[in-house]
Enzyme design. Structure first.
Site, PDB file in Angstrom:
ATOM      1  N   ARG A 240       0.846  -1.185   0.000  1.00 33.58           N
ATOM      2  CA  ARG A 240       0.000   0.000   0.000  1.00 33.58           C
ATOM      3  C   ARG A 240       0.883   1.236   0.000  1.00 33.58           C
ATOM      4  NH1 ARG A 240      -3.616  -2.514  -1.421  1.00 33.58           N
ATOM      5  NH2 ARG A 240      -5.712  -2.791  -0.571  1.00 33.58           N
ATOM      6  N   GLU A 269      -2.549   7.834  -4.004  1.00 36.63           N
ATOM      7  CA  GLU A 269      -2.819   7.446  -5.392  1.00 36.63           C
ATOM      8  C   GLU A 269      -4.282   7.719  -5.753  1.00 36.63           C
ATOM      9  OE1 GLU A 269      -1.635   3.262  -4.791  1.00 36.63           O
ATOM     10  OE2 GLU A 269      -3.717   2.690  -5.178  1.00 36.63           O
ATOM     11  N   HIS A 287      -1.058   0.352  -9.616  1.00 33.63           N
ATOM     12  CA  HIS A 287      -1.783  -0.541  -8.695  1.00 33.63           C
ATOM     13  C   HIS A 287      -2.462  -1.685  -9.467  1.00 33.63           C
ATOM     14  CE1 HIS A 287      -3.824  -0.642  -4.485  1.00 33.63           C
ATOM     15  NE2 HIS A 287      -3.677  -1.867  -4.972  1.00 33.63           N
TER      16      HIS A 287
HETATM   17  C1  DGY Z   1      -5.915  -5.647  -2.872  1.00 36.26           C
HETATM   18  O1  DGY Z   1      -6.662  -6.582  -3.151  1.00 36.26           O
HETATM   19  O2  DGY Z   1      -5.798  -5.212  -1.728  1.00 36.26           O
HETATM   20  C2  DGY Z   1      -5.176  -5.033  -3.989  1.00 36.26           C
HETATM   21  O3  DGY Z   1      -4.312  -4.045  -3.581  1.00 36.26           O
HETATM   22  C3  DGY Z   1      -6.137  -4.490  -5.027  1.00 36.26           C
HETATM   23  O4  DGY Z   1      -5.813  -5.022  -6.217  1.00 36.26           O
END
Ligand code: DGY
Length: 326
Positions: A240, A269, A287
């Protein structure tokens, strides 16, 4: 009996909408409008459940304004958009989508590591710009992958997937740090050795971040941590934004205090820190770690299955909290 009312807050697969409509009155944002929090709250009025894509905060303000809401089903494994204590005390069930994206996300983590270490996007830009006029011995010489030391911070399912790829596929020496240590059997399966965070930072040739974003992991990698890394190390973040201090990283990359970074996630983001866009030794992706069609479909289906199971009275399949009254 009237069907529960469900809001699907972003565009998702039509076949999943179709499945939801067999069980619910569905209000789907298939135009994929980006709603503000106030617009989301407005559209949640009278809804019993929501299918979210992980970017919409479910916080005290939203919960107070949407008293009918009983479940928020994320189509993501990460759920840092949920205020878990607030949801639990408001009696709102939260769910996520673990497991279905593990291998795909681990594949991507490894792809990003390799692209970063071997300077794939940087060299492609050079070629496309017509700058390749002759071969030279050190042109885009990067960092070794096979046989190097792979450090993993956060050793959940995705971290373990990356460890196995590194250890078994590339003969890497795998070390990891995590809140809790894996069982000896899992450590053996991943061929991974537990170390303290300082040792991880100091020893890793490639440091991959796969830990959840929490107040404790905010800027877990900042200037001080980067200073402990090897000058030829790479840093890969598929977890993240916010776990890395992007400004400190950009400065370190500019000064070549580490070799390179690969980032799939960013603080704030889809905005990206402008200093990161200025440095060549970083691979930037929007992402997409879980973005294959089968995996994204499985994630959407699991989010839908959570809603169906919850309203059937069977209980959510992959809950992330235990509300007092659901
Ligand atoms: C998640 O599933 O947490 C991812 O970051 C999104 O694709």
């Amino acid at each position: 009996m009237s069907k529960p009312h469900i809001l699907v807050a972003r565009k998702i697969f039509p076949e999943v909408i179709e499945r939801l409509t067999q069980h619910f009155e569905v209000y789907a944002n298939q135009d994929d409008n980006l709603w503000t929090q106030a617009e989301l709250i407005e559209r949640l009025q009278g809804k019993d459940g929501a299918l979210l894509t992980g970017t919409q905060p479910v916080n005290a303000e939203l919960l107070a304004a949407c008293p009918q809401l009983r479940i928020a089903a994320n189509m993501t494994v990460g759920y840092n958009n949920f205020d878990i204590p607030a949801m639990t005390s408001a009696g709102v069930q939260g769910t996520n989508t673990p497991d279905v994206l593990t291998e795909t996300t681990a594949d991507f983590g490894f792809a990003l590591l390799m692209a970063t270490a071997r300077r794939i996007t940087e060299s492609e830009h050079y070629l496309r710009a017509g700058q390749w006029t002759r071969w030279s011995y050190d042109m885009f010489a990067g960092c070794e992958v096979h046989g190097s030391t792979l450090g993993i911070l956060g050793m959940g399912r995705i971290g373990q997937g990356i460890a196995k790829r590194g250890a078994h596929g590339f003969g890497m020496n795998v070390i990891y740090h995590n809140r809790s240590r894996l069982s000896p059997a899992l450590e053996a399966e991943c061929k991974a050795r537990y170390v303290g965070k300082d040792e991880l930072l100091a020893q890793a040739d490639h440091l991959v971040l796969v830990l959840p974003y929490t107040p404790e992991s905010h800027h877990a990698i900042g200037a001080a941590e980067i200073a402990r890394m090897k000058p030829m190390a790479t840093l890969i973040n598929i977890a993240r934004g916010g776990i890395v201090d992007d400004a400190a990283l950009a400065q370190a990359l500019k000064e070549r205090r580490i070799a390179a970074a690969g980032l799939d996630v960013f603080e704030g983001e889809p905005a990206v820190h402008p200093a990161l866009l200025e440095v060549p030794n970083v691979v930037l992706t929007p992402h997409i770690a879980s973005a294959t069609v089968p995996t994204r479909l499985a994630m959407a289906q699991l989010a839908a299955d959570n809603l169906v199971a919850f309203f059937d009275g069977r209980g959510a399949l992959t809950p992330v909290n235990t509300p007092a009254k659901v």
